[in-house]
Each structure stands twice: as C-alpha cells, then as structure tokens.
Design a protein around this motif. Sequence first.
Motif, short mmCIF file in Angstrom:
data_model
loop_
_atom_site.label_atom_id
_atom_site.label_comp_id
_atom_site.label_asym_id
_atom_site.label_seq_id
_atom_site.Cartn_x
_atom_site.Cartn_y
_atom_site.Cartn_z
N ASN A 13 0.86 -1.20 -0.09
CA ASN A 13 -0.15 -0.10 0.04
C ASN A 13 0.83 1.37 0.03
O ASN A 13 0.33 2.34 0.01
N GLN A 14 1.97 1.20 0.02
CA GLN A 14 3.04 2.38 -0.10
C GLN A 14 2.73 3.25 -1.19
O GLN A 14 2.91 2.46 -2.69
N SER A 15 2.59 4.41 -1.18
CA SER A 15 2.27 5.35 -2.41
C SER A 15 3.34 5.34 -3.38
O SER A 15 4.71 5.05 -2.87
N THR A 16 2.94 5.52 -4.72
CA THR A 16 4.24 5.71 -5.74
C THR A 16 5.33 6.93 -5.34
O THR A 16 6.33 6.94 -5.32
N GLN A 17 4.55 8.25 -5.02
CA GLN A 17 5.41 9.29 -4.48
C GLN A 17 6.46 8.97 -3.52
O GLN A 17 7.52 9.55 -3.39
N GLU A 18 5.82 8.15 -2.37
CA GLU A 18 6.65 7.82 -1.30
C GLU A 18 7.80 7.01 -1.74
O GLU A 18 8.96 6.74 -1.43
N ARG A 19 7.51 5.85 -2.61
CA ARG A 19 8.73 5.04 -3.34
C ARG A 19 9.52 5.83 -4.20
O ARG A 19 10.94 5.54 -3.80
N ALA A 60 -6.03 -4.21 -1.99
CA ALA A 60 -4.73 -3.38 -2.06
C ALA A 60 -4.65 -2.98 -3.31
O ALA A 60 -4.33 -1.79 -3.72
N ALA A 61 -4.92 -3.95 -4.41
CA ALA A 61 -4.68 -3.72 -5.98
C ALA A 61 -5.65 -2.60 -6.23
O ALA A 61 -5.75 -2.02 -7.28
N ALA A 62 -6.90 -2.87 -5.79
CA ALA A 62 -8.20 -1.97 -6.13
C ALA A 62 -8.13 -0.62 -5.82
O ALA A 62 -8.68 0.24 -6.28
N THR A 63 -7.53 -0.38 -4.87
CA THR A 63 -7.07 0.92 -4.15
C THR A 63 -6.37 1.74 -5.08
O THR A 63 -5.25 1.44 -5.47
N PRO A 64 -6.91 2.79 -5.53
CA PRO A 64 -6.15 3.80 -6.45
C PRO A 64 -4.97 4.34 -5.91
O PRO A 64 -5.27 4.68 -4.60
N ASP A 65 -4.01 4.70 -6.54
CA ASP A 65 -2.87 5.45 -6.08
C ASP A 65 -3.23 6.86 -5.93
O ASP A 65 -3.31 7.51 -6.91
#
Length: 362
Positions: A13-19, A60-65
């Motif tokens: 669930n870690q966001s793309t921006q955080e990664r 988690a996959a269904a949760t939009p980023d």
Amino acid sequence: MSTPSDSRFTSQNQSTQERISSTTVGLVKLSDFRKRRAEVLEQQEREAHDAASSGAGTPAAATPDRSLTGTPDPNASDASTAARKKAKKRKAASTKLSFGDDDEADGDGGGEDTEGGKSDAASDRWNGHKGKSKFKANASVSVVPRAVTKSALRREAAEREVLRREFLARQEAVKSTDIAIPFTFFDGSNIPGGLVRVKKGDFIWIFLDKSRKVGADLGVGEKANAQREWARVGVDDLMLVRGNIIIPHHYEFLFFIMNKTRGPNNTLLFDYSNEAPPPKDVSDAAVDPLSTAASRAAKALQEMTSLEGASDDPTFTKVVDRRWYERNKHIYPASVWQEFDPEKDYEKEVRRDQGGNTFFYS
C-alpha cells in the motif's frame, strides 16, 4: 505485534510518490531521477500484475494510487512532504543547469518538459519562417554596379596619369607661346613705347624690365639725359596699368589669360588665346648665315608684328613711373586707377572717384 502478512500489505500500500522519494534521496542529476522514477513505476506495475494474477491482495490492488489520481493522502507522512519539497528544489535547479541532451532524449511528456517543448516548437516555427522569407534582389534596379578590381583601379590610375600629363603638356605649350604687347609711357600724356615681346608664362615684372630697356633706347623723357634716367630706374619703380587696373608685379600673364579675367566695362584685361598654337615648321626658322644684321632685325620686327596682340591699342597698356603716380594720384586719370583684386567683381562695380562721386561715363 504485526504479522508478516501485515508488513507485506503495508509495503504494497506504499504510495508511488513515497517510493520515488525514498529511492531518489541524494540524487543530483535529472537523468538519474528520471531513471529511478521509471524503475519504481515499472516495479509497481509488476507487483499489481502479480497480485491480480494470484488473487491475493485484491483490496490493495483495487485501491487507487493517490499520487497518480491527485487525491490528497491523509496518511502521508512528513517525510513524503519533505521529499516533494526536495524534488521541487531539484527541478528548479535543473532549469538553471544545462540538461539539453537529456531533455531531447526524454519522451515521457512530463510537466517539467512543457516549457522546453513550447520553446522547441516556437524555435521550429521561427526557423521555418526564416527559411521561407529569404531576401530577394531588387528587380527594379536597372544599373548594376561594376565590381572594382585591382586591375580596374590600375587602369583608371593609368588613364588619370595620361590625362594629367596631357594637361601639363598643353599648359607648358601655352606658357611658352610668344605674344606682343604694344604700350605707351604715361606721365600725364601718352608717349609711344613700341612693342615688347614676352611669353604667356612670364611675370609682369619681366614685361616692365623690357619696357624699361625700350625707354632707355628711345630716350623717353624731357631731360637731356633721359636715356641715363631710364637705365638707372628699377623695376620696382615702374607700374603696369591695364585700362584702369594696376597689375601687380608677381602675377603671370597666364593667370589672366587662362581665367579670362575681366575688368571694368566687361573688358578682358588680357585678350589672348588660352590654347596652344599649332607647331611651327622648323625648316622655315633656320637662320641664314649670309644675312646681314639689318636683314635679321627687319625679319625679327616682321615676326614680332605677326605675333598675337601686336595690333592691340597701345594706349590700353601704360607703363608709369611710380614716383609720378604718388605725386598725381589725386588727379584724373590716376585718381580712378585701382590695384587688381582677384576677389572683386569688376563687371558689377559702380565706378566712383576718390570723393565718392559716381562716374556716369566710361
């Protein structure tokens, strides 16, 4: 205590921006940042694909980023905010540095390339405009200037030199031409003086010196020793009066002849030709050694009388003793004599006497 499954879901669930922020800390070059960002996006897509195919982690996959949709994340930490600030600072620094090669190679169409794309498009439009609007020659100009080359300059210089030499040759021919000047001695009345032969290039004082010798030969004067008086008189004591104009000693006859100088009543002061005469036949000028002195004198006199100006009025040219002029310059006609001034226009002059009275006769 968290289970391994919780840590797995937390990582997913870690966001793309955080990664991106966690993997790009400390980077300086824009190219490295873009490379890391592409790797994170690719890894996230693989994880989503694996989760969908295995059937696990569907929520988690269904949760939009939130970083991609732009929806603010309430769980975003201060670290992610600091990372975004660092990313903005690096972006601002990249606009000041030159990443021209990287910008051209980048094709993802990000927001940071918008200004560069606009400038490139504007540059392309400007270059295309320049290519269409070329300068054309003015077709209305009928005379095309001739190219000046070294050979053309040398040819023009040679032509000018030829013309200069021709002019000097003609001038020398005019200066060496003989003329005759009939004159009178004047001391209140005209005393015949005869003819004096001079050249057009001679000075006035040469004529006065020859006239002085003529006066000594003729014995002009009232005194018994008039010949001695004329022999002792100097050139500086004589004056040449042409009409009513006193001609200074230092002028050449050529000056008045070439300029066609006019005096009062629109009269030429020296009415002689300013062209060189035709060349003479040298065979006719040969001297006969058997001829007598009398015959040679008669021939010289005949030759002088055939010269230009020999038939002029002798009273127009007066040879005057300067001492007599100083004593009688207030008496007519000496009162109307004036020294020659090259700047004066004698044609428009109103003649006056020394008292300022206008003459109504010539």
